[in-house]
Write a protein that holds these residues in place. Structure first.
Motif, PDB file in Angstrom:
ATOM      1  N   ALA A   1       0.943  -1.198  -0.225  1.00 53.06           N
ATOM      2  CA  ALA A   1       0.031   0.173   0.249  1.00 53.06           C
ATOM      3  C   ALA A   1       1.057   0.925   0.218  1.00 53.06           C
ATOM      4  CB  ALA A   1      -0.862  -0.640   0.904  1.00 53.06           C
ATOM      5  N   ALA A   2       1.971   0.765   0.777  1.00 57.61           N
ATOM      6  CA  ALA A   2       2.400   2.746   0.763  1.00 57.61           C
ATOM      7  C   ALA A   2       3.058   2.733  -0.491  1.00 57.61           C
ATOM      8  CB  ALA A   2       3.662   2.443   1.728  1.00 57.61           C
ATOM      9  N   HIS A   3       4.014   1.788  -0.758  1.00 55.66           N
ATOM     10  CA  HIS A   3       4.265   1.953  -2.419  1.00 55.66           C
ATOM     11  C   HIS A   3       3.470   2.413  -4.059  1.00 55.66           C
ATOM     12  CE1 HIS A   3       6.136   0.511  -6.235  1.00 55.66           C
ATOM     13  NE2 HIS A   3       7.572   0.646  -5.248  1.00 55.66           N
TER      14      HIS A   3
ATOM     15  N   GLU B   1      -0.811  11.812   0.505  1.00 55.56           N
ATOM     16  CA  GLU B   1      -0.730  11.560   2.703  1.00 55.56           C
ATOM     17  C   GLU B   1      -1.202  10.142   3.108  1.00 55.56           C
ATOM     18  OE1 GLU B   1      -4.050  14.400   3.249  1.00 55.56           O
ATOM     19  OE2 GLU B   1      -2.746  15.482   3.685  1.00 55.56           O
ATOM     20  N   LEU B   2      -2.301   9.026   2.062  1.00 53.54           N
ATOM     21  CA  LEU B   2      -2.527   8.336   2.313  1.00 53.54           C
ATOM     22  C   LEU B   2      -0.430   7.183   2.406  1.00 53.54           C
ATOM     23  CD1 LEU B   2      -5.316   7.189   0.566  1.00 53.54           C
ATOM     24  CD2 LEU B   2      -4.965   7.148   2.648  1.00 53.54           C
ATOM     25  N   GLY B   3       0.404   7.680   0.975  1.00 49.49           N
ATOM     26  CA  GLY B   3       1.446   6.992   1.278  1.00 49.49           C
ATOM     27  C   GLY B   3       2.725   7.111   2.465  1.00 49.49           C
TER      28      GLY B   3
ATOM     29  N   MET C   1      10.752   9.444   0.852  1.00 49.01           N
ATOM     30  CA  MET C   1       9.851   9.580   0.028  1.00 49.01           C
ATOM     31  C   MET C   1       8.613  10.515  -0.142  1.00 49.01           C
ATOM     32  SD  MET C   1       9.047   8.182  -3.582  1.00 49.01           S
ATOM     33  CE  MET C   1      10.200   7.061  -3.655  1.00 49.01           C
ATOM     34  N   ALA C   2       7.446  10.559   0.463  1.00 46.02           N
ATOM     35  CA  ALA C   2       6.460  10.142   0.945  1.00 46.02           C
ATOM     36  C   ALA C   2       5.991  12.135   1.556  1.00 46.02           C
ATOM     37  CB  ALA C   2       5.118   8.790   0.978  1.00 46.02           C
ATOM     38  N   LEU C   3       7.229  11.281   2.826  1.00 48.47           N
ATOM     39  CA  LEU C   3       7.636  12.326   3.501  1.00 48.47           C
ATOM     40  C   LEU C   3       7.815  14.581   2.646  1.00 48.47           C
ATOM     41  CD1 LEU C   3       8.655  10.980   6.528  1.00 48.47           C
ATOM     42  CD2 LEU C   3       6.418  12.178   6.365  1.00 48.47           C
TER      43      LEU C   3
END
Length: 169
Positions: free
Chosen positions: A16-18, A32-34, A68-70
């Motif tokens: 899910a993160a990827h 934000e979901l990442g 990366m997501a942050l």
């Protein structure tokens, strides 16, 4: 579905993160979901029992994606923390090094960012982005001729690629 069946599954959280941090086109909600999935997985995988991480490999993967997501949501100080987590365990990790460089740039820590991007110029996957950011730094200093050389190199290395965004994992 996998997360509904087992919300603590590291594999499902990593997927899910990827998906949200790398695969799905970026938007504030998606990014934000990442972050949520990467941070939840990181918290679970980085718990220490008997002096060792629950799952070192997964903790590193979650930290890379989280950095990366942050960065994508503008939480650059936290992105540096996640990148540093990886770099303290895997010296010169290219993805963590890149995300750390981007975070430094976004935090206006330009001298540190320059050094970080200079180290990435030789990395085939991140070279175009490194040249692009070095060009931005030089342009900011009023060194347009030098900046133009880096812009040209970035364009040559990645003629069809968007250089202003993150590289992805």
């Amino acid at each position: 579905r996998a997360l509904a069946l087992d919300p603590q599954s590291l594999e499902a959280l990593l997927g899910a993160a990827h998906l949200y941090a790398v695969v799905v086109p970026s938007s504030r909600e998606v990014d934000e979901l990442g972050v949520i999935y990467a941070e939840r997985g990181f918290a679970l995988a980085s718990v220490e029992t008997e002096g060792a991480l629950v799952d070192r490999g997964m903790a590193l993967e979650f930290a890379r994606i989280s950095a990366m997501a942050l960065n994508d949501v503008g939480r650059n100080a936290e992105a540096i923390e996640r990148a540093d987590f990886v770099l303290s365990r895997v010296k010169d990790d290219p993805e963590a090094s890149f995300e750390r460089a981007v975070a430094l740039f976004e935090r206006c820590q330009f001298d540190d960012a320059r050094g970080a991007f200079q180290k990435l110029v030789a990395d085939k996957t991140r070279s175009a982005h490194a040249h692009y950011h070095l060009a931005l730094l030089l342009e900011r200093e009023g060194k347009q001729a030098e900046a133009d050389k880096h812009f040209a190199k970035a364009q040559k290395l990645s003629p069809r690629r968007e250089l202003a965004g993150s590289s992805g994992v």
